[in-house]
Design a protein around this motif. Sequence first.
Motif, PDB file in Angstrom:
ATOM      1  N   ILE A   1       0.502   5.339   6.942  1.00  0.00           N
ATOM      2  CA  ILE A   1       0.894   3.952   6.679  1.00  0.00           C
ATOM      3  C   ILE A   1       2.200   3.634   7.410  1.00  0.00           C
ATOM      4  CG2 ILE A   1       1.642   2.333   4.892  1.00  0.00           C
ATOM      5  CD1 ILE A   1      -0.271   3.877   2.953  1.00  0.00           C
ATOM      6  N   LEU A   2       3.149   4.576   7.365  1.00  0.00           N
ATOM      7  CA  LEU A   2       4.420   4.367   8.057  1.00  0.00           C
ATOM      8  C   LEU A   2       4.229   4.225   9.560  1.00  0.00           C
ATOM      9  CD1 LEU A   2       6.725   6.780   6.052  1.00  0.00           C
ATOM     10  CD2 LEU A   2       6.884   4.283   6.135  1.00  0.00           C
ATOM     11  N   LYS A   3       3.320   4.998  10.138  1.00  0.00           N
ATOM     12  CA  LYS A   3       3.022   4.857  11.568  1.00  0.00           C
ATOM     13  C   LYS A   3       2.436   3.481  11.860  1.00  0.00           C
ATOM     14  CE  LYS A   3       2.357   9.738  12.606  1.00  0.00           C
ATOM     15  NZ  LYS A   3       1.414  10.790  12.972  1.00  0.00           N
ATOM     16  N   SER A   4       1.568   3.014  10.972  1.00  0.00           N
ATOM     17  CA  SER A   4       0.982   1.683  11.139  1.00  0.00           C
ATOM     18  C   SER A   4       2.051   0.602  11.039  1.00  0.00           C
ATOM     19  CB  SER A   4      -0.101   1.429  10.087  1.00  0.00           C
ATOM     20  OG  SER A   4      -1.177   2.303  10.266  1.00  0.00           O
ATOM     21  N   ILE A   5       2.965   0.754  10.089  1.00  0.00           N
ATOM     22  CA  ILE A   5       4.051  -0.210   9.929  1.00  0.00           C
ATOM     23  C   ILE A   5       4.930  -0.217  11.177  1.00  0.00           C
ATOM     24  CG2 ILE A   5       6.211  -0.670   8.669  1.00  0.00           C
ATOM     25  CD1 ILE A   5       4.720   0.157   6.104  1.00  0.00           C
TER      26      ILE A   5
ATOM     27  N   GLU B   1       0.476  12.616   3.329  1.00  0.00           N
ATOM     28  CA  GLU B   1      -0.155  12.386   4.635  1.00  0.00           C
ATOM     29  C   GLU B   1      -0.559  10.924   4.807  1.00  0.00           C
ATOM     30  OE1 GLU B   1      -3.168  15.176   5.801  1.00  0.00           O
ATOM     31  OE2 GLU B   1      -2.018  16.861   4.991  1.00  0.00           O
ATOM     32  N   LYS B   2      -1.068  10.329   3.751  1.00  0.00           N
ATOM     33  CA  LYS B   2      -1.437   8.916   3.821  1.00  0.00           C
ATOM     34  C   LYS B   2      -0.197   8.045   3.971  1.00  0.00           C
ATOM     35  CE  LYS B   2      -5.840   9.224   1.441  1.00  0.00           C
ATOM     36  NZ  LYS B   2      -6.638   8.784   0.277  1.00  0.00           N
ATOM     37  N   GLN B   3       0.902   8.452   3.323  1.00  0.00           N
ATOM     38  CA  GLN B   3       2.165   7.728   3.479  1.00  0.00           C
ATOM     39  C   GLN B   3       2.598   7.730   4.944  1.00  0.00           C
ATOM     40  OE1 GLN B   3       4.914   9.721   0.869  1.00  0.00           O
ATOM     41  NE2 GLN B   3       4.227   8.598  -0.953  1.00  0.00           N
ATOM     42  N   GLN B   4       2.465   8.901   5.573  1.00  0.00           N
ATOM     43  CA  GLN B   4       2.848   9.012   6.985  1.00  0.00           C
ATOM     44  C   GLN B   4       1.984   8.121   7.863  1.00  0.00           C
ATOM     45  OE1 GLN B   4       5.595  10.597   8.194  1.00  0.00           O
ATOM     46  NE2 GLN B   4       6.027  10.838   6.014  1.00  0.00           N
TER      47      GLN B   4
ATOM     48  N   GLU C   1       0.837  -1.206   0.000  1.00  0.00           N
ATOM     49  CA  GLU C   1       0.000   0.000   0.000  1.00  0.00           C
ATOM     50  C   GLU C   1       0.870   1.253   0.000  1.00  0.00           C
ATOM     51  OE1 GLU C   1      -3.399   2.072   2.839  1.00  0.00           O
ATOM     52  OE2 GLU C   1      -2.969  -0.062   3.083  1.00  0.00           O
ATOM     53  N   LEU C   2       1.947   1.226   0.762  1.00  0.00           N
ATOM     54  CA  LEU C   2       2.860   2.374   0.834  1.00  0.00           C
ATOM     55  C   LEU C   2       3.492   2.655  -0.527  1.00  0.00           C
ATOM     56  CD1 LEU C   2       4.328   4.506   2.552  1.00  0.00           C
ATOM     57  CD2 LEU C   2       6.049   2.764   3.062  1.00  0.00           C
TER      58      LEU C   2
END
Length: 102
Positions: free
Chosen positions: A86-90, A81-84, A73-74
């Motif tokens: 996703i990165l927090k989720s990872i 903002e969505k990348q950030q 997804e990333l």
Amino acid sequence: MSKELREKAAKILLEGGTLLGEKCPYCSGVRVIKDGHALCVSCGREPEERKIEQERSPLGEALERKLQELSAELEGEADHEKQQQILKSINSLLDTMKKAGQ
């Protein structure tokens, strides 16, 4: 310990190797390791290579699948903002995997 073994161990350390905390399984001597190859400084033996496969629990398998999904997804996300998010989720997922011993 022979001079040859000392020189070989010193070379391994100078090339980025490290001392192992685990003793040699043959003589209980000190070992050095680099690139996955361990050498006993006392007897010169290297343990037989054995592949140790760690079994994953159902939780570990689920976490691994989720990590792969988030990574894919990333890659496809253009919005910063969505990348950030996703990165927090990872990051959270990796913390959970570490705590679970996966």
